[in-house]
Design an enzyme around this catalytic site. Structure first.
Site, PDB file in Angstrom:
ATOM      1  N   ASP A 173      16.081  -1.005 -14.500  1.00 47.62           N
ATOM      2  CA  ASP A 173      14.626  -0.825 -14.603  1.00 47.62           C
ATOM      3  C   ASP A 173      14.192  -0.895 -16.075  1.00 47.62           C
ATOM      4  OD1 ASP A 173      11.958   0.251 -13.445  1.00 47.62           O
ATOM      5  OD2 ASP A 173      12.444   1.695 -15.013  1.00 47.62           O
TER       6      ASP A 173
ATOM      7  N   GLY B 277       4.109   7.657 -11.419  1.00 45.55           N
ATOM      8  CA  GLY B 277       3.168   8.562 -10.739  1.00 45.55           C
ATOM      9  C   GLY B 277       2.095   7.771 -10.023  1.00 45.55           C
TER      10      GLY B 277
ATOM     11  N   GLU C 166      13.714   4.878  -8.448  1.00 44.13           N
ATOM     12  CA  GLU C 166      13.684   3.639  -7.654  1.00 44.13           C
ATOM     13  C   GLU C 166      14.445   3.879  -6.353  1.00 44.13           C
ATOM     14  OE1 GLU C 166      12.083   0.681  -8.717  1.00 44.13           O
ATOM     15  OE2 GLU C 166      11.356   2.038 -10.260  1.00 44.13           O
TER      16      GLU C 166
ATOM     17  N   VAL D  75       4.969  -1.627 -17.612  1.00 42.71           N
ATOM     18  CA  VAL D  75       5.696  -0.846 -18.630  1.00 42.71           C
ATOM     19  C   VAL D  75       4.952   0.475 -18.818  1.00 42.71           C
ATOM     20  CG1 VAL D  75       6.461  -0.750 -21.041  1.00 42.71           C
ATOM     21  CG2 VAL D  75       6.489  -2.937 -19.825  1.00 42.71           C
TER      22      VAL D  75
ATOM     23  N   GLU E 144      -0.454  -4.451 -17.054  1.00 45.17           N
ATOM     24  CA  GLU E 144      -0.293  -3.258 -17.899  1.00 45.17           C
ATOM     25  C   GLU E 144       0.675  -2.249 -17.282  1.00 45.17           C
ATOM     26  OE1 GLU E 144      -1.652  -2.253 -21.113  1.00 45.17           O
ATOM     27  OE2 GLU E 144      -0.048  -0.850 -20.677  1.00 45.17           O
TER      28      GLU E 144
ATOM     29  N   LYS F 192       7.506  -5.107 -11.637  1.00 42.89           N
ATOM     30  CA  LYS F 192       8.321  -5.423 -12.809  1.00 42.89           C
ATOM     31  C   LYS F 192       9.235  -6.632 -12.602  1.00 42.89           C
ATOM     32  CE  LYS F 192       9.126  -1.165 -12.039  1.00 42.89           C
ATOM     33  NZ  LYS F 192       9.752   0.165 -11.875  1.00 42.89           N
TER      34      LYS F 192
ATOM     35  N   PHE G 131       0.837  -1.206   0.000  1.00 40.01           N
ATOM     36  CA  PHE G 131       0.000   0.000   0.000  1.00 40.01           C
ATOM     37  C   PHE G 131       0.867   1.248   0.000  1.00 40.01           C
ATOM     38  CE2 PHE G 131      -3.739   2.523   1.599  1.00 40.01           C
ATOM     39  CZ  PHE G 131      -4.583   2.188   0.550  1.00 40.01           C
TER      40      PHE G 131
ATOM     41  N   LYS H  37      11.766  -3.778 -18.188  1.00 41.31           N
ATOM     42  CA  LYS H  37      10.641  -3.444 -19.075  1.00 41.31           C
ATOM     43  C   LYS H  37      10.871  -4.000 -20.488  1.00 41.31           C
ATOM     44  CE  LYS H  37       9.613   0.536 -16.212  1.00 41.31           C
ATOM     45  NZ  LYS H  37      10.032   1.899 -15.893  1.00 41.31           N
TER      46      LYS H  37
ATOM     47  N   THR I 107       3.709  -4.425  -4.324  1.00 42.41           N
ATOM     48  CA  THR I 107       4.799  -4.259  -3.362  1.00 42.41           C
ATOM     49  C   THR I 107       6.031  -3.746  -4.113  1.00 42.41           C
ATOM     50  OG1 THR I 107       5.606  -6.528  -3.614  1.00 42.41           O
ATOM     51  CG2 THR I 107       3.918  -6.167  -1.927  1.00 42.41           C
TER      52      THR I 107
END
Ligand code: HSE
Length: 367
Positions: free
Chosen positions: A220, A321, A209, A152, A149, A125, A9, A224, A96
């Site tokens: 990262d 975001g 990150e 990426v 979704e 990811k 959360f 992706k 998480t």
């Protein structure tokens, strides 16, 4: 009616909760999507479970002070696995933190969700990149959905674009800016800021990150790229197959001399079909300003899909975001709602009555 369990959360889980809280009526009216969040479990913020549904405004307020476990009238303090396995949720939302090297503990959460008969929606990811095939196969074998979704380009519908809108094309190459932090740093260096200043600002804005290497060394973006290779191109691309270079060696001089040539440095993730194989890379590339990707500044992401039938399609949008990534989960939930409608479970009493009827031997027909 879907019952949701949100695991993790932080920014993403809270972004989703805010959207669900604010748009409940619209989601029901316009999308036929009804839900109740029955559980929230966060390693730091605490956990609460109510099979009849939690009050999201209350959970969000408690989360601010890491006091979700003080939610009155709910079962509290369950860890992630207990919440996943023991709750009556139909869908587990896994949000998480991501570990690109081990994928844990999220990978365990993924498996626990599917093995306990729950659909899985995630923005995580690490496990999606490293164990995509295993998770997709497990979901398929249990007739459950695995949707990702937001892994990426956050809520920018890059994967749905490829999977739905470009269906029927052969996607030959995908190249793009898939890491907002590095693009933000490069854009700000071009404006005269130092690398350190720009990185610090990206961290303050909340999209970097936790460990900066994940962004600036290209890990990262690599995750992706692997997800795009596996999910869109069906390719067997693993970490060792991705040629990866980050942006740490790009100097202000490099940026200024590119500028003088009418060019711009961008960290480009690329997956391409080349002579029967699929190749993947993440590396800084000096793009001509006429390239659609060159004009994409700040933390924005962009991907160009090169196809056989309609040539190039470029999608540009947010790559991180709170609400943007929360939206990515929402769009997956709506897809589940369209394609795997919730089964109305009979109330326990009714179900027991029905079982009795089934067990009772049918009266012999008169001859
Ligand atoms: N650190 C990532 C980025 C967050 O900067 O793009 C979104 O995956």
């Amino acid at each position: 009616m879907y019952r949701l369990a949100i695991i993790g959360f932080g920014v993403v889980g809270q972004g989703l909760a805010e959207i669900l809280l604010k748009h409940k009526a619209r989601l029901k009216k316009e999308n036929g999507f009804e839900f109740s969040v029955v559980a929230v479990s966060d390693f730091v913020k605490g956990a609460a479970y109510d099979p009849k549904g939690l009050d999201l405004a209350k959970v969000l307020a408690l989360a601010k002070e890491n006091r979700i476990s003080e939610y009155r009238g709910a079962k509290t303090g369950w860890n992630a696995i207990d919440t996943i396995v023991k709750s009556n949720a139909d869908v587990v939302v896994e949000a998480t933190f991501t570990d690109i090297k081990t994928a844990e503990p999220a990978y365990s959460h993924f498996k626990a969700a599917l093995k306990s008969g729950k659909h899985l929606v995630t923005t995580n990811k690490g496990p999606t990149a490293l164990f995509f095939r295993e998770v997709a196969a497990l979901a398929k074998s249990r007739k459950l959905q695995f949707r990702y979704e937001g892994t990426v380009a956050s809520g920018t519908p890059a994967l749905n674009l490829a999977g739905l809108c470009l269906a029927g094309n052969e996607i030959r190459e995908i190249r793009g800016i898939v890491n907002g932090t590095t693009n933000f740093i490069l854009t700000n260096m071009e404006k005269g800021k130092s690398y350190g200043e720009a990185l610090k600002e990206a961290q303050d804005l909340g999209f970097a990150e936790a460990i900066p290497d994940a962004d600036v060394e290209g890990f990262d973006a690599m995750a992706k790229v692997i997800i795009l290779a596996k999910a869109v191109m069906g390719a067997d691309i693993e970490v060792a197959d991705v040629a990866r270079t980050g942006i740490t060696k790009i100097t202000l001089d490099d940026i200024n001399s590119a500028k003088a040539e009418g060019k711009r440095w961008k960290l480009i993730g690329r997956v391409a079909r080349e002579g029967g194989a699929v190749r993947a890379s993440v590396r800084p590339e000096k793009l001509d300003v006429a390239d659609p990707l060159a004009g994409v500044g700040g933390a924005t992401n962009a991907l160009t899909f090169s196809t056989d039938l309609i040539r190039n399609v470029t999608i540009i949008g947010p790559g991180a975001g709170k609400i943007e990534t929360g939206y990515a989960i929402l769009v997956d939930l709506l897809a589940i709602n369209r394609t795997a409608p919730a089964v109305k479970k009979a109330a326990p009493k009714k179900a027991a009555k029905r079982m009795k009827k089934i067990r009772k031997p049918a009266k012999k027909a008169k001859r």
